[in-house]
Design an enzyme around this catalytic site. Sequence first.
Site, mmCIF file in Angstrom:
data_model
loop_
_atom_site.group_PDB
_atom_site.id
_atom_site.type_symbol
_atom_site.label_atom_id
_atom_site.label_comp_id
_atom_site.label_asym_id
_atom_site.label_seq_id
_atom_site.Cartn_x
_atom_site.Cartn_y
_atom_site.Cartn_z
ATOM 1 N N MET A 65 18.390 19.211 -4.142
ATOM 2 C CA MET A 65 17.711 17.922 -4.096
ATOM 3 C C MET A 65 17.306 17.540 -2.692
ATOM 4 O O MET A 65 18.037 17.789 -1.741
ATOM 5 C CB MET A 65 18.656 16.853 -4.663
ATOM 6 C CG MET A 65 18.271 15.470 -4.279
ATOM 7 S SD MET A 65 18.935 14.140 -5.245
ATOM 8 C CE MET A 65 19.176 14.691 -6.860
ATOM 9 N N CYS A 66 16.122 16.910 -2.574
ATOM 10 C CA CYS A 66 15.729 16.228 -1.346
ATOM 11 C C CYS A 66 15.132 14.881 -1.778
ATOM 12 O O CYS A 66 15.521 14.351 -2.811
ATOM 13 C CB CYS A 66 14.775 17.073 -0.499
ATOM 14 S SG CYS A 66 13.164 17.383 -1.248
ATOM 15 N N ARG A 67 14.196 14.331 -1.024
ATOM 16 C CA ARG A 67 13.645 13.024 -1.396
ATOM 17 C C ARG A 67 12.661 13.143 -2.549
ATOM 18 O O ARG A 67 12.754 12.399 -3.525
ATOM 19 C CB ARG A 67 12.982 12.367 -0.185
ATOM 20 C CG ARG A 67 12.459 10.975 -0.470
ATOM 21 C CD ARG A 67 11.967 10.285 0.805
ATOM 22 N NE ARG A 67 11.636 8.899 0.527
ATOM 23 C CZ ARG A 67 10.416 8.496 0.161
ATOM 24 N NH1 ARG A 67 9.433 9.360 0.016
ATOM 25 N NH2 ARG A 67 10.191 7.212 -0.076
#
Length: 114
Positions: A65-67
Site C-alpha cells: 500500500m501507498c497513498r
Amino acid sequence: MNFAPLPSVDAAQVPSDGLVLDVRENDEWAAGHVEGALHIPMSDFVARFGELTEAAEDGRRVHVMCRVGGRSAQVTQYLVQQGIDAVNIDGGMLAWDGAGRPMVTDNGASAFVL
C-alpha cells in the site's frame, strides 16, 4: 516485451488479518495507517528488505500500500520478481479510507490520509 499484469486487490477485499506493507513516507504514516501494518518507506525499502522477508516467511501474501497505488505498484513488481506472493492494493490509502476500513495513528489523534 510482454509483462504480466500486476497482481492487485481491492482495498475492501484485504483480509482483516492480512499482512499489509505500507511503503509511504514517515509523515504519511503518522497521519494515519492500517493497524498492524509493516511500515517500510519506499526510500528505505532495499536496505530494510529483510524485515519483509521475515514477516512473509510463512508464505503469507503481502498486500502493498501507498497513498494512491503508484509507489506500491513498483514495490509489488519488485517483490513478485523476488518470488514473493505480493499484491498491490488498488487505490492505496485513499481507497482504504473510501471503503470505510479502519485507520489508526501512533499518538491517538484522528487518522486521515495525507
